[in-house]
Scaffold this motif. Structure first.
Motif, short mmCIF file in Angstrom:
data_model
loop_
_atom_site.label_atom_id
_atom_site.label_comp_id
_atom_site.label_asym_id
_atom_site.label_seq_id
_atom_site.Cartn_x
_atom_site.Cartn_y
_atom_site.Cartn_z
N ASP A 7 -6.46 -2.49 3.09
CA ASP A 7 -5.81 -2.62 4.38
C ASP A 7 -4.43 -3.27 4.24
OD1 ASP A 7 -5.51 -4.67 6.98
OD2 ASP A 7 -6.20 -2.65 7.48
N TYR A 8 -3.45 -2.72 4.93
CA TYR A 8 -2.07 -3.19 4.84
C TYR A 8 -1.94 -4.67 5.21
CZ TYR A 8 2.81 -3.83 6.32
OH TYR A 8 4.08 -4.31 6.49
N LYS A 9 -2.67 -5.09 6.23
CA LYS A 9 -2.55 -6.48 6.71
C LYS A 9 -3.05 -7.47 5.67
CE LYS A 9 -2.83 -5.37 11.62
NZ LYS A 9 -3.64 -5.51 12.85
N SER A 10 -4.15 -7.13 5.00
CA SER A 10 -4.67 -8.06 3.98
C SER A 10 -3.74 -8.13 2.79
CB SER A 10 -6.07 -7.63 3.53
OG SER A 10 -6.03 -6.34 2.93
N SER A 52 -0.39 -7.63 2.99
CA SER A 52 0.87 -8.26 3.41
C SER A 52 0.72 -9.75 3.66
CB SER A 52 1.40 -7.58 4.68
OG SER A 52 0.49 -7.74 5.75
N SER A 53 -0.53 -10.24 3.65
CA SER A 53 -0.73 -11.67 3.89
C SER A 53 -0.42 -12.50 2.65
CB SER A 53 -2.19 -11.93 4.32
OG SER A 53 -3.07 -11.59 3.27
#
Length: 427
Positions: A358-361, A363-364
C-alpha cells in the motif's frame, strides 16, 4: 466442523453457448466455434459447442485442426457479452445463496456451499443443483453441469470426471465413493491440479493412479515434490480441508501485479522494447489507481517459437518502493536492453511488479538526511500527472489519452485497450 455439502457448477461450453443463444440457436445441435476470424488459422478456438465435441473435435483446438468436412459458424469473441451473461447467472445464485457462501472460480465456474441451505429449502443437494441449473437454462438459455461433493476437491472432481457421463449432467462424490469409483481412473491429468509434468514424474516410478499415490511412502513423495506432496496425498485420499470461508479470509504474505502478452508475430529487439515500455507504462498507472507501490519489477521475454530456447529473465530493483513511471520505465528499459539477445526475435513478454504494498504504508517511512527534496517533489508531481491520466481514461475511455509510442506501427496498446483478457470485448 463435520461434513459440508458443496456444488461446483460449470456453464457448458459457455462462450459458444452464449453466441448460440444470441443467434436463437441450440448449442447442443449447432456447430459453432468462438475464434477471432481476423487472426490466422493457427489461432486457438476459445470454445466450441457440444455438438462439435460430439464429433471428436477438441475444445481448445486451433481453427486449422477442425476437419474440412465439418460445416460450422465462426463467432468473433465478445468478452464483455460473456461477462454480462456471467453476472446474470451470479444474480440467480444470489437469490438463494449468500455471497459469503459463493466462490467464483472463473467466468464460467463457481463453487457454492449448500450446507446451511438444504434445511431452509427442504431439498437435498441434487434437487437444489437441478433447481439452479434449470433456472439458468430457462432465464439465460445456457446449460450447466454440476459436481456435488463433501469438500471442494470432490465437488470439482465430480464435475470434471463423473458429471459428463451422467444423464442429468450431475456427478456426486464423497470420500468413500471417490476411492471406489476413481482410485484407478486414468489418466491422472484428469484430476484437478495434476498437470502433465507431475503425471510424468509419477509415471517414472510406475505411479499411474490415485490409489498408487495414496499407498506410496509419503516421505518419498515429499522428496519428489516438496511441500506440494501434502496436497497430492490429501487429494489421493479425496480429502480437502480448505473451505469457502477459508478462501474468503485468505490474505497472501506477498502481493504482485503482472501483465503478459503473446505477440501476433515475431518482433525485432527494438519492437520488443517498445512493447515492454507500453506494458510497463500501463502497469504503473494500474499501481497508482490501486494506491500501490512496488519494490522491483521482473520481466520475462520469450523468443520466437521456432528457436526452442529458454526465455530471458531479469529483475530491476528500486531504491525504495514506487509507482512513478519516470523511475520504473527507464529501469525496466535498461533491464530489457541488458538481458535480451538483440539478434533473436521476440514473441512473448511477461512483466511482474514484485512485493506490492500500500502506498500509504510505504510513504510513512521518514526521509533520511540524504534524500533529495527536489527529487521527492518531482516524483510527487509525476504521481499527480499519472492520476490525472487515470481520471481522463475513466471518463472518456482507455484510448482517450495516449503517448507517442502508442502510435508506433508495432505498438499494441490501442488495440489491447479495446480487449478483455487479450480478446475482443465486443459489444
Amino acid at each position: 466442523m463435520g461434513n459440508r455439502t458443496y456444488i461446483c457448477i460449470d456453464l457448458k461450453s459457455f462462450y459458444a453457448s452464449v453466441e448460440c443463444v444470441e443467434r436463437g440457436l441450440d448449442p447442443m445441435t449447432t456447430n459453432l466455434v468462438v475464434a477471432d476470424p481476423e487472426r490466422s488459422e493457427k489461432t486457438i478456438c476459445l470454445a466450441i459447442t457440444p455438438s462439435m465435441k460430439a464429433l471428436g473435435i477438441k475444445n481448445r483446438c486451433r481453427v486449422f485442426e477442425i476437419p474440412k468436412n465439418v460445416d460450422y459458424i465462426i463467432a468473433s469473441p465478445r468478452m464483455q457479452k460473456y461477462i454480462d451473461y456471467a453476472a446474470e447467472i451470479y444474480a440467480i445464485y444470489l437469490r438463494y445463496i449468500s455471497k459469503e457462501d459463493i466462490h467464483i472460480y472463473s467466468v464460467d465456474e463457481a463453487f457454492l456451499d449448500l450446507t446451511e441451505y438444504l434445511v431452509i429449502y427442504q431439498m437435498n443437494a441434487k434437487e437444489m443443483a437441478m433447481m439452479l441449473m434449470g433456472e439458468i437454462l430457462r432465464e439465460v438459455g445456457v446449460r450447466a453441469t454440476c459436481g456435488i461433493g463433501t469438500n471442494l476437491y470432490l465437488a470439482k472432481i465430480a464435475l470434471d470426471i463423473t458429471a459428463k457421463h451422467a444423464t442429468d449432467f450431475i456427478g456426486v462424490l464423497d470420500e468413500t465413493t471417490f476411492r471406489k469409483i476413481l482410485w484407478n481412473h486414468t489418466p491422472l491429468t484428469d484430476f484437478w491440479r495434476i498437470g502433465k509434468g507431475t503425471a510424468k514424474t509419477l509415471e517414472r516410478y510406475g505411479i499411474k493412479t490415485m490409489q498408487q499415490i495414496a499407498e506410496m511412502d509419503e516421505d518419498f513423495l515429499y522428496k519428489l515434490f516438496g511441500i506440494d506432496a501434502e496436497l497430492l496425498i490429501d487429494h489421493a485420499w479425496g480429502r480437502e480441508p480448505v473451505t469457502i470461508a477459508d478462501i474468503k479470509t485468505y490474505k497472501p504474505k506477498a502481493n504482485c501485479l503482472s501483465s503478459g502478452q503473446v505477440l501476433m508475430r515475431d518482433y525485432s529487439f527494438e519492437e520488443g522494447r517498445l512493447i515492454v515500455r507500453e506494458m510497463m507504462d500501463l502497469l504503473c498507472l494500474d499501481l497508482v489507481e490501486k494506491g500501490l507501490v512496488s519494490e522491483s519489477v521482473t520481466i520475462q521475454v520469450g523468443y520466437s517459437n521456432s528457436l526452442h530456447i529458454e526465455p530471458a529473465r531479469g529483475t530491476a530493483k528500486f531504491d525504495m518502493a514506487t509507482s512513478a513511471d519516470r523511475i520504473i520505465l527507464p529501469a525496466v528499459t535498461h533491464l530489457y536492453e541488458r538481458i535480451v539477445d538483440r539478434r533473436k526475435p521476440v514473441r512473448r513478454i511477461n512483466i511482474t511488479c514484485n512485493h506490492v504494498i500500500d502506498y500509504k504504508s510505504a510513504s510513512s517511512v521518514q526521509l533520511s538526511l540524504f534524500d533529495d527534496e527536489k527529487e521527492d517533489e518531482s516524483i510527487n508531481r509525476n504521481h499527480r500527472v499519472q492520476k490525472a491520466i487515470i481520471e481522463i481514461k475513466k471518463k472518456y475511455g482507455k484510448n482517450a489519452i495516449l503517448k507517442g509510442m502508442n502510435y508506433s506501427e508495432a505498438a499494441t496498446t490501442r488495440e489491447r485497450n479495446q480487449q478483455i483478457g487479450g480478446h475482443k470485448s465486443g459489444e
